[in-house]
Every structure is written in C-alpha cells, then in structure tokens.
Enzyme design. Sequence first.
Site, PDB file in Angstrom:
ATOM      1  N   HIS A  41       3.782   5.866  -2.818  1.00  0.00           N
ATOM      2  CA  HIS A  41       2.701   5.471  -3.250  1.00  0.00           C
ATOM      3  C   HIS A  41       1.254   6.050  -2.947  1.00  0.00           C
ATOM      4  O   HIS A  41      -0.028   5.484  -3.365  1.00  0.00           O
ATOM      5  CB  HIS A  41       2.910   3.993  -2.793  1.00  0.00           C
ATOM      6  CG  HIS A  41       2.457   2.824  -3.328  1.00  0.00           C
ATOM      7  ND1 HIS A  41       2.565   2.792  -4.854  1.00  0.00           N
ATOM      8  CD2 HIS A  41       2.094   1.398  -3.137  1.00  0.00           C
ATOM      9  CE1 HIS A  41       2.246   1.570  -5.389  1.00  0.00           C
ATOM     10  NE2 HIS A  41       2.058   0.582  -4.127  1.00  0.00           N
ATOM     11  N   ASN A  88      -3.428  -3.048  -3.245  1.00  0.00           N
ATOM     12  CA  ASN A  88      -3.519  -4.388  -3.952  1.00  0.00           C
ATOM     13  C   ASN A  88      -4.759  -4.755  -4.231  1.00  0.00           C
ATOM     14  O   ASN A  88      -4.985  -5.696  -5.162  1.00  0.00           O
ATOM     15  CB  ASN A  88      -2.625  -5.360  -3.498  1.00  0.00           C
ATOM     16  CG  ASN A  88      -1.136  -5.324  -3.351  1.00  0.00           C
ATOM     17  OD1 ASN A  88      -0.493  -4.035  -3.745  1.00  0.00           O
ATOM     18  ND2 ASN A  88      -0.083  -6.058  -2.828  1.00  0.00           N
ATOM     19  N   ASP A 113       0.610   6.687  -8.565  1.00  0.00           N
ATOM     20  CA  ASP A 113       1.874   7.161  -8.958  1.00  0.00           C
ATOM     21  C   ASP A 113       2.687   6.366  -9.781  1.00  0.00           C
ATOM     22  O   ASP A 113       2.511   5.106 -10.267  1.00  0.00           O
ATOM     23  CB  ASP A 113       2.684   6.658  -7.422  1.00  0.00           C
ATOM     24  CG  ASP A 113       2.319   5.361  -7.145  1.00  0.00           C
ATOM     25  OD1 ASP A 113       1.320   4.837  -6.884  1.00  0.00           O
ATOM     26  OD2 ASP A 113       3.266   4.341  -6.980  1.00  0.00           O
ATOM     27  N   ASN A 134       0.276  -2.523  -9.047  1.00  0.00           N
ATOM     28  CA  ASN A 134      -0.557  -3.463  -8.548  1.00  0.00           C
ATOM     29  C   ASN A 134      -1.852  -3.067  -8.236  1.00  0.00           C
ATOM     30  O   ASN A 134      -2.947  -3.780  -8.506  1.00  0.00           O
ATOM     31  CB  ASN A 134      -0.060  -3.894  -7.087  1.00  0.00           C
ATOM     32  CG  ASN A 134       1.217  -5.096  -7.027  1.00  0.00           C
ATOM     33  OD1 ASN A 134       1.217  -5.524  -8.214  1.00  0.00           O
ATOM     34  ND2 ASN A 134       2.125  -5.054  -6.085  1.00  0.00           N
TER      35      ASN A 134
END
Length: 208
Positions: A41, A88, A113, A134
Amino acid sequence: MDNLAELFKKISGSSREPAGAVEYIIVGLGNVGTDYEGTRHNAGFMAIDRLARKYNTDIKKLKFKSLCGDVVISGKRCLLVKPSTFMNLSGQAVVEAMEFYKIPTENVIVLYDDISLPPSKLRVRRKGSDGGHNGIKNIIYLTGKNDFPRVKIGVGERPNPNIDLADWVLSRFKKEEYEALSEALDKSVTCVELIVDGKIDEAMNRFN
C-alpha cells in the site's frame, strides 16, 4: 563559484531552494509509520522517495498534513507530497496544498498502488474513477473532480481470493517481487517527468 553552482543545478536537475511558483503537485499515497514501511500500500511513498533521490532533494518539510519537498522538473517547480493523514484521508493533504498554491486538478499527479497489476507494471491515466482505491476515492470526494493524472504502480494480485484485501495490501513484498517493483519505480519517475513536460500521451504509449 556561482557558475559552478549553476552547473550543479543543471546536472542534478534540481535546486535545493527552487524559485518561482509551484506549478505541479506530485503526490505519493501511503501510510505513515514504521509498521507500514515497505508494504504494498506504500508503493506511492516509494515512488516519491525514488523521485526525490534522483533530484537530490529531501522530503522532510512538514506542511499540508504531509511531508513535502521541492524539486524542479523540466523547468517547472514541483511540490513532492507524502500525506501523513493515512491513506483513507489522503484528499485532505492534497486539497490543502492545491488551495494554497492555487493548483488545478489537472496539475496534480498521483502515484499509488494497484493490485490488478504485477509489480513490474505501470498504468498511466489522464483521469478516471477511484477503481476501489480508498486514497483516490477521498481525493475525488474532496476535490469534486477526477481529472488528475495518475500513475498506478503494480503491487500484485492476491494469490488467493480468500485472503483479506486489507491484509494483502499491508503485506510486504517478497525479494523477487521487490526487484520487479524497483524497476517499476524507476519507470514511474520517467512517467512523472513526461507528464510535467506535457507528454502524458507519450507516457501512456510507453508504459501502459
């Protein structure tokens, strides 16, 4: 001495203290903290680090809920951004920087990513939906626009659909995967250079 300083700037492609107004914001998405270093991530953070290393600059100024750095690419002053909001809420950092420098969304380049691509691959897009990511979702929500160019960095699909998606993106790369990822990170730097230089079509043709 001044001539030597100017020569160094030309060779390195960067100045420690770029002059002029910021024209582009280059954002790498990720999560802050040692627990997240090297995870799938955080590919966006890795790309920003690779870009900073090439242009001999530091990403350590605290501003816009982010760690930031200045760099000149293709004669344009760019702000490198690694949001510290966690993934997020990435849009909070992006919007603050955009509003401060009055940057339009088409001059915001986002690197992040993508689990649908293997670690050696990239996908460059001029605009688009969040694709279930997100961080991108929050940027689109807070800016109200989706017309920012993005460079998707492959991090590999889940080997088993029963593996929790959150666990997968927060897992670390295997050695052989990281070697492929490293090549992709170098390519992502080239993508950013082309986009800033107004050559996004060339970037898409070369790397998609």
